[in-house]
Design a protein around this motif. Structure first.
Motif, mmCIF file in Angstrom:
data_model
loop_
_atom_site.group_PDB
_atom_site.id
_atom_site.type_symbol
_atom_site.label_atom_id
_atom_site.label_comp_id
_atom_site.label_asym_id
_atom_site.label_seq_id
_atom_site.Cartn_x
_atom_site.Cartn_y
_atom_site.Cartn_z
ATOM 1 N N ASP A 81 45.615 60.356 35.695
ATOM 2 C CA ASP A 81 46.027 60.916 34.396
ATOM 3 C C ASP A 81 45.662 62.386 34.218
ATOM 4 O O ASP A 81 45.423 62.845 33.104
ATOM 5 N N ASP A 83 46.437 66.293 33.988
ATOM 6 C CA ASP A 83 47.563 67.136 33.589
ATOM 7 C C ASP A 83 47.479 68.530 34.188
ATOM 8 O O ASP A 83 48.395 69.333 34.027
ATOM 9 N N HIS A 178 53.650 69.866 31.848
ATOM 10 C CA HIS A 178 53.429 68.628 32.587
ATOM 11 C C HIS A 178 53.402 67.429 31.646
ATOM 12 O O HIS A 178 53.988 66.378 31.949
ATOM 13 N N ARG A 179 52.749 67.565 30.495
ATOM 14 C CA ARG A 179 52.694 66.467 29.514
ATOM 15 C C ARG A 179 54.107 66.124 29.043
ATOM 16 O O ARG A 179 54.454 64.951 28.925
ATOM 17 N N SER A 181 56.930 66.585 30.610
ATOM 18 C CA SER A 181 57.694 65.922 31.676
ATOM 19 C C SER A 181 57.232 64.475 31.862
ATOM 20 O O SER A 181 58.047 63.595 32.113
ATOM 21 N N LYS A 182 55.916 64.212 31.701
ATOM 22 C CA LYS A 182 55.428 62.824 31.788
ATOM 23 C C LYS A 182 55.970 61.991 30.634
ATOM 24 O O LYS A 182 56.364 60.842 30.828
ATOM 25 N N GLU A 183 55.979 62.563 29.425
ATOM 26 C CA GLU A 183 56.474 61.828 28.260
ATOM 27 C C GLU A 183 57.956 61.529 28.411
ATOM 28 O O GLU A 183 58.411 60.430 28.101
ATOM 29 N N SER A 185 59.617 61.254 31.229
ATOM 30 C CA SER A 185 59.732 60.250 32.280
ATOM 31 C C SER A 185 59.426 58.857 31.748
ATOM 32 O O SER A 185 60.120 57.891 32.077
ATOM 33 N N THR A 186 58.411 58.744 30.905
ATOM 34 C CA THR A 186 58.034 57.456 30.313
ATOM 35 C C THR A 186 59.160 56.927 29.431
ATOM 36 O O THR A 186 59.486 55.740 29.467
#
Length: 194
Positions: A81, A83, A178-179, A181-183, A185-186
């Protein structure tokens, strides 16, 4: 070092992992980021955690993990996890540059850090013979190992604070991106499962 609660309960947080060999200056940098002051530090046994509120709605949580050889064996337990990776190099210690490079390359191979942005701090620029950012970039083969992510090498000096505000601004931008892009993707994964 304790955690400081943010005043904004809906504030977004990004985990920044600080790694590097012992005596690279990680804890001194963290104190300078947090308190804008220089503290006498001793080698970190274990880790320090501190939160720095960047904006009213965004906080960076720094995990400063010790860099002694025994601690490097457990770095893998801190990678999840993340970032942003903040890798600190003593750019004046030419005898340990190869060792630092090997640890940097090893940690980047971990699947948990895939696509995680990297900020390399070429610390101790005030010392004679310190390698500049271009030399660190070349010696660490950063273009090769970080071609799949955002990265930057920032020359700095923890004791004077030179280069740190620029590093913090860029690191914050990397972590926010990055956060997001992760959100995203989720959200896509959740939509696919519906």
């Amino acid at each position: 070092m304790g955690l400081q609660n943010t005043k904004h309960p809906k504030a977004k947080q990004a985990k920044i992992l600080m790694l590097g060999l012992d005596s690279a200056g990680k804890s001194t940098l963290l104190y300078k980021f947090r308190y804008n002051d220089v503290f006498l530090t001793i080698p970190t046994i274990g880790f320090n955690v501190d939160m720095i509120e960047i904006q009213k709605d965004f906080t960076l949580t720094f995990w400063d993990v010790g860099g002694q050889e025994k601690m490097r064996q457990v770095w893998c337990h801190f990678l999840e996890d993340t970032d942003g990776l903040l890798y600190v190099v003593d750019s004046s210690d030419k005898q340990r540059l190869e060792e630092s490079k090997k640890e940097f390359e090893f940690v980047l191979k971990n699947e948990c850090l895939k696509s995680v942005p990297v900020m390399v701090l070429a610390n101790k620029q005030d010392l004679p013979g310190a390698l500049n950012a271009e030399e660190i970039t070349r010696k660490f083969h950063i273009k090769k190992y970080c071609s799949d992510r955002n990265w930057y090498v920032q020359p700095c000096c923890a004791s004077t604070g030179e280069g740190l505000s620029e590093a913090l601004q860029r690191l914050t931008a990397f972590a926010k991106q990055h956060r997001r892009s992760k959100e995203t993707s989720t959200v896509f994964k959740e939509i696919k499962t519906l």
